[in-house]
Structures are given as C-alpha cells and as structure tokens.
Motif scaffolding. Structure first.
Motif, short mmCIF file in Angstrom:
data_model
loop_
_atom_site.label_atom_id
_atom_site.label_comp_id
_atom_site.label_asym_id
_atom_site.label_seq_id
_atom_site.Cartn_x
_atom_site.Cartn_y
_atom_site.Cartn_z
N ARG A 188 0.83 -1.21 0.00
CA ARG A 188 0.00 0.00 0.00
C ARG A 188 0.86 1.25 0.00
O ARG A 188 0.52 2.25 -0.62
CB ARG A 188 -0.96 -0.01 1.19
N THR A 244 -10.15 -7.01 -10.03
CA THR A 244 -9.68 -5.81 -9.34
C THR A 244 -10.62 -5.56 -8.18
O THR A 244 -11.84 -5.68 -8.32
CB THR A 244 -9.67 -4.59 -10.28
N HIS A 245 -10.06 -5.27 -7.06
CA HIS A 245 -10.87 -4.97 -5.88
C HIS A 245 -10.04 -4.14 -4.92
O HIS A 245 -8.82 -4.09 -5.00
CB HIS A 245 -11.38 -6.25 -5.22
N HIS A 246 -10.73 -3.47 -4.02
CA HIS A 246 -10.08 -2.63 -3.02
C HIS A 246 -9.34 -3.51 -2.01
O HIS A 246 -9.88 -4.50 -1.54
CB HIS A 246 -11.13 -1.78 -2.30
N PRO A 306 -8.04 -3.24 1.57
CA PRO A 306 -8.04 -2.37 2.75
C PRO A 306 -6.74 -2.50 3.52
O PRO A 306 -6.04 -3.51 3.43
CB PRO A 306 -9.22 -2.89 3.57
#
Length: 123
Positions: free
Chosen positions: A19, A84-86, A88
C-alpha cells in the motif's frame, strides 16, 4: 484466532508495504511497474513453496480472502480484468509491553520490510 486470521496477520506487514508503494509519489506507470514487480516476486515465491512443499490447494482456498486468486497465483488459472478490488489496510495491532525486558523485534517485522525493500530497490 482462526487459521485464516493467522494468515492475514502474517500478510499484514507485506500488505502495508505494498500500500505504501501504491500511495507513494511518482507517475502512475512507475507505481504500476513497482506493484507488478512486487506481485511477480510474491507469486513466484508462493509457487515455489507450493511446489516443493506440496501445499494442498483446497487448504489454500480456506485460508485466503479471495479464492479466485489462488489458481492464477499458482500458475493454474488466468487473471481476468474483473479481478480488481479494493485492498483495505490491515488492522493495526496493539503493541504489547515486554515484561522480560527484551528489546528484540518479532522476525516478521524485521524480515518482511527488508524483503520488499530489496524488491522495490531494484536489485
């Protein structure tokens, strides 16, 4: 703690590092290139461990948050545009005070950032 939670806790320092690379400055192409390098290295390490240690895929399906990622990472599936995805940020762990006076850090905190630093630092 469940086995899935233990796997997520083990991955948390790496996800934080990824991240950071995603959120850092630089052009979009540079960030994508860095993330591809990280993903490629992580997938290669996962395939190596799975091959030589004979890890059961069914067990992996139970341990990961997205089952659809298992087969492509192991080289048995295909990445799709819909994958594709977030991602966290991992939950922060509370720092425990040491009662025995030891100042040694856990191995995962020392090894994981060094691994990602060597990948991002360009061999």
């Amino acid at each position: 703690m469940t086995r899935r939670q233990a796997a997520a806790q083990l991955a948390a320092p790496g996800i934080d590092a990824i991240r950071d690379a995603y959120l850092c400055g630089g052009s979009d192409a540079q960030r994508v290139a860095a993330l591809i390098e990280i993903a490629g290295a992580a997938a290669a390490l996962a395939r190596t461990v799975a091959r030589y240690r004979h890890v059961d895929r069914a067990e992996l399906f139970e341990l990961v948050s997205r089952r659809s990622d298992v087969l492509p990472v192991l080289g048995r599936g295909q990445w799709l545009p819909t994958m594709t995805h977030h991602i966290p940020a991992p939950p922060r762990q509370r720092k425990r005070s040491r009662t025995n006076g030891s100042t040694a850090r856990p191995v995962t905190q020392v090894v994981q950032p060094a691994l990602f630093a060597s990948i991002a630092g360009g061999r």
